[in-house]
Scaffold this motif. Structure first.
Motif, PDB file in Angstrom:
ATOM      1  N   MET A   1       0.825  -1.191   0.000  1.00  0.00           N
ATOM      2  CA  MET A   1       0.000   0.000   0.000  1.00  0.00           C
ATOM      3  C   MET A   1       0.871   1.257   0.000  1.00  0.00           C
ATOM      4  O   MET A   1       0.624   2.177  -0.761  1.00  0.00           O
ATOM      5  N   PHE A   2       1.897   1.272   0.867  1.00  0.00           N
ATOM      6  CA  PHE A   2       2.760   2.446   0.955  1.00  0.00           C
ATOM      7  C   PHE A   2       3.384   2.792  -0.390  1.00  0.00           C
ATOM      8  O   PHE A   2       3.333   3.945  -0.832  1.00  0.00           O
ATOM      9  N   ASN A   3       3.968   1.795  -1.052  1.00  0.00           N
ATOM     10  CA  ASN A   3       4.664   2.079  -2.301  1.00  0.00           C
ATOM     11  C   ASN A   3       3.725   2.619  -3.376  1.00  0.00           C
ATOM     12  O   ASN A   3       4.080   3.531  -4.127  1.00  0.00           O
ATOM     13  N   LYS A   4       2.510   2.112  -3.426  1.00  0.00           N
ATOM     14  CA  LYS A   4       1.539   2.592  -4.419  1.00  0.00           C
ATOM     15  C   LYS A   4       1.123   4.032  -4.124  1.00  0.00           C
ATOM     16  O   LYS A   4       1.014   4.860  -5.022  1.00  0.00           O
ATOM     17  N   ARG A   5       0.889   4.327  -2.868  1.00  0.00           N
ATOM     18  CA  ARG A   5       0.497   5.696  -2.500  1.00  0.00           C
ATOM     19  C   ARG A   5       1.647   6.678  -2.690  1.00  0.00           C
ATOM     20  O   ARG A   5       1.435   7.812  -3.096  1.00  0.00           O
ATOM     21  N   LEU A   6       2.847   6.226  -2.399  1.00  0.00           N
ATOM     22  CA  LEU A   6       4.018   7.073  -2.597  1.00  0.00           C
ATOM     23  C   LEU A   6       4.114   7.483  -4.063  1.00  0.00           C
ATOM     24  O   LEU A   6       4.237   8.659  -4.387  1.00  0.00           O
ATOM     25  N   ARG A   7       4.015   6.517  -4.944  1.00  0.00           N
ATOM     26  CA  ARG A   7       4.091   6.789  -6.387  1.00  0.00           C
ATOM     27  C   ARG A   7       2.925   7.671  -6.842  1.00  0.00           C
ATOM     28  O   ARG A   7       3.111   8.647  -7.557  1.00  0.00           O
ATOM     29  N   GLU A   8       1.726   7.311  -6.388  1.00  0.00           N
ATOM     30  CA  GLU A   8       0.524   8.060  -6.773  1.00  0.00           C
ATOM     31  C   GLU A   8       0.620   9.530  -6.375  1.00  0.00           C
ATOM     32  O   GLU A   8       0.347  10.426  -7.180  1.00  0.00           O
ATOM     33  N   MET A   9       1.046   9.784  -5.145  1.00  0.00           N
ATOM     34  CA  MET A   9       1.112  11.160  -4.671  1.00  0.00           C
ATOM     35  C   MET A   9       2.261  11.926  -5.324  1.00  0.00           C
ATOM     36  O   MET A   9       2.139  13.109  -5.599  1.00  0.00           O
ATOM     37  N   MET A  11       3.336  11.485  -8.351  1.00  0.00           N
ATOM     38  CA  MET A  11       2.876  11.819  -9.694  1.00  0.00           C
ATOM     39  C   MET A  11       1.810  12.914  -9.648  1.00  0.00           C
ATOM     40  O   MET A  11       1.799  13.819 -10.485  1.00  0.00           O
ATOM     41  N   LYS A  12       0.924  12.832  -8.659  1.00  0.00           N
ATOM     42  CA  LYS A  12      -0.120  13.847  -8.512  1.00  0.00           C
ATOM     43  C   LYS A  12       0.486  15.227  -8.277  1.00  0.00           C
ATOM     44  O   LYS A  12      -0.057  16.236  -8.746  1.00  0.00           O
ATOM     45  N   ARG A  13       1.595  15.262  -7.578  1.00  0.00           N
ATOM     46  CA  ARG A  13       2.274  16.537  -7.290  1.00  0.00           C
ATOM     47  C   ARG A  13       3.183  16.987  -8.439  1.00  0.00           C
ATOM     48  O   ARG A  13       3.797  18.043  -8.378  1.00  0.00           O
ATOM     49  N   GLY A  14       3.297  16.151  -9.475  1.00  0.00           N
ATOM     50  CA  GLY A  14       4.116  16.511 -10.629  1.00  0.00           C
ATOM     51  C   GLY A  14       5.615  16.461 -10.365  1.00  0.00           C
ATOM     52  O   GLY A  14       6.383  17.200 -10.980  1.00  0.00           O
ATOM     53  N   LEU A  15       6.022  15.584  -9.472  1.00  0.00           N
ATOM     54  CA  LEU A  15       7.437  15.456  -9.116  1.00  0.00           C
ATOM     55  C   LEU A  15       8.056  14.230  -9.785  1.00  0.00           C
ATOM     56  O   LEU A  15       7.398  13.210  -9.939  1.00  0.00           O
ATOM     57  N   THR A  16       9.314  14.337 -10.138  1.00  0.00           N
ATOM     58  CA  THR A  16      10.034  13.180 -10.661  1.00  0.00           C
ATOM     59  C   THR A  16      10.613  12.388  -9.496  1.00  0.00           C
ATOM     60  O   THR A  16      10.758  12.913  -8.373  1.00  0.00           O
ATOM     61  N   GLN A  17      10.971  11.147  -9.763  1.00  0.00           N
ATOM     62  CA  GLN A  17      11.622  10.352  -8.736  1.00  0.00           C
ATOM     63  C   GLN A  17      12.933  11.011  -8.320  1.00  0.00           C
ATOM     64  O   GLN A  17      13.256  11.042  -7.137  1.00  0.00           O
ATOM     65  N   LEU A  45      12.873   9.422   7.165  1.00  0.00           N
ATOM     66  CA  LEU A  45      12.593   9.597   5.743  1.00  0.00           C
ATOM     67  C   LEU A  45      11.092   9.568   5.464  1.00  0.00           C
ATOM     68  O   LEU A  45      10.612  10.283   4.588  1.00  0.00           O
ATOM     69  N   LEU A  46      10.358   8.751   6.201  1.00  0.00           N
ATOM     70  CA  LEU A  46       8.899   8.730   6.038  1.00  0.00           C
ATOM     71  C   LEU A  46       8.303  10.105   6.314  1.00  0.00           C
ATOM     72  O   LEU A  46       7.458  10.587   5.563  1.00  0.00           O
ATOM     73  N   VAL A  47       8.751  10.721   7.374  1.00  0.00           N
ATOM     74  CA  VAL A  47       8.258  12.057   7.731  1.00  0.00           C
ATOM     75  C   VAL A  47       8.614  13.051   6.636  1.00  0.00           C
ATOM     76  O   VAL A  47       7.770  13.854   6.212  1.00  0.00           O
ATOM     77  N   GLN A  48       9.844  12.984   6.146  1.00  0.00           N
ATOM     78  CA  GLN A  48      10.250  13.887   5.072  1.00  0.00           C
ATOM     79  C   GLN A  48       9.416  13.676   3.810  1.00  0.00           C
ATOM     80  O   GLN A  48       9.007  14.637   3.154  1.00  0.00           O
ATOM     81  N   LEU A  49       9.162  12.416   3.466  1.00  0.00           N
ATOM     82  CA  LEU A  49       8.353  12.120   2.281  1.00  0.00           C
ATOM     83  C   LEU A  49       6.938  12.661   2.429  1.00  0.00           C
ATOM     84  O   LEU A  49       6.387  13.254   1.502  1.00  0.00           O
ATOM     85  N   ALA A  50       6.348  12.461   3.599  1.00  0.00           N
ATOM     86  CA  ALA A  50       4.997  12.976   3.840  1.00  0.00           C
ATOM     87  C   ALA A  50       4.977  14.496   3.723  1.00  0.00           C
ATOM     88  O   ALA A  50       4.048  15.074   3.144  1.00  0.00           O
ATOM     89  N   ASP A  51       5.998  15.147   4.233  1.00  0.00           N
ATOM     90  CA  ASP A  51       6.081  16.607   4.142  1.00  0.00           C
ATOM     91  C   ASP A  51       6.216  17.065   2.690  1.00  0.00           C
ATOM     92  O   ASP A  51       5.532  17.997   2.263  1.00  0.00           O
ATOM     93  N   ILE A  52       7.093  16.430   1.944  1.00  0.00           N
ATOM     94  CA  ILE A  52       7.308  16.798   0.539  1.00  0.00           C
ATOM     95  C   ILE A  52       6.033  16.597  -0.279  1.00  0.00           C
ATOM     96  O   ILE A  52       5.688  17.428  -1.115  1.00  0.00           O
ATOM     97  N   LEU A  53       5.334  15.500  -0.006  1.00  0.00           N
ATOM     98  CA  LEU A  53       4.123  15.184  -0.762  1.00  0.00           C
ATOM     99  C   LEU A  53       2.881  15.856  -0.184  1.00  0.00           C
ATOM    100  O   LEU A  53       1.793  15.740  -0.744  1.00  0.00           O
ATOM    101  N   ASP A  54       3.038  16.505   0.956  1.00  0.00           N
ATOM    102  CA  ASP A  54       1.952  17.227   1.613  1.00  0.00           C
ATOM    103  C   ASP A  54       0.765  16.320   1.928  1.00  0.00           C
ATOM    104  O   ASP A  54      -0.385  16.622   1.612  1.00  0.00           O
ATOM    105  N   VAL A  55       1.082  15.167   2.523  1.00  0.00           N
ATOM    106  CA  VAL A  55       0.060  14.218   2.971  1.00  0.00           C
ATOM    107  C   VAL A  55       0.387  13.797   4.393  1.00  0.00           C
ATOM    108  O   VAL A  55       1.513  13.974   4.866  1.00  0.00           O
ATOM    109  N   SER A  56      -0.579  13.206   5.063  1.00  0.00           N
ATOM    110  CA  SER A  56      -0.336  12.703   6.410  1.00  0.00           C
ATOM    111  C   SER A  56       0.383  11.361   6.336  1.00  0.00           C
ATOM    112  O   SER A  56       0.305  10.645   5.336  1.00  0.00           O
ATOM    113  N   LEU A  57       1.082  11.022   7.398  1.00  0.00           N
ATOM    114  CA  LEU A  57       1.701   9.700   7.470  1.00  0.00           C
ATOM    115  C   LEU A  57       0.634   8.617   7.452  1.00  0.00           C
ATOM    116  O   LEU A  57       0.834   7.561   6.860  1.00  0.00           O
TER     117      LEU A  57
END
Length: 78
Positions: A1-9, A11-17, A45-57
């Motif tokens: 679930m995490f990996n799919k949401r990470l990718r989805e968000m 892409m939604k934010r228009g960011l490259t890997q 890193l999880l916290v940083q990713l959530a911040d960058i993607l502007d989503v909750s953990l």
């Protein structure tokens, strides 16, 4: 679930890997492993990713049911 949401968000934010990897100061290959589900980031890193993607953990980790049970609409975090 995490990996799919990470990718989805991402892409939604228009960011490259590469952009996300650079933002959290890791190698591109490491980030790609997070999206494929072959590796899991540590807590910091999880916290940083959530911040960058502007989503909750909770959302990023797939805890929708927990959020719903506490009357928190998870779509408000997208």
């Amino acid at each position: 679930m995490f990996n799919k949401r990470l990718r989805e968000m991402r892409m939604k934010r228009g960011l490259t890997q590469q952009k996300v990897a650079d933002s959290i100061d890791i190698a591109l290959r490491s980030y790609q492993c997070y999206e494929t589900g072959t590796r899991t980031p540590n807590y910091d890193l999880l916290v940083q990713l959530a911040d960058i993607l502007d989503v909750s953990l909770d959302y990023l980790m797939g805890r929708d049911e927990f959020m719903k049970s506490h009357a928190i609409p998870f779509d408000e975090y997208l």
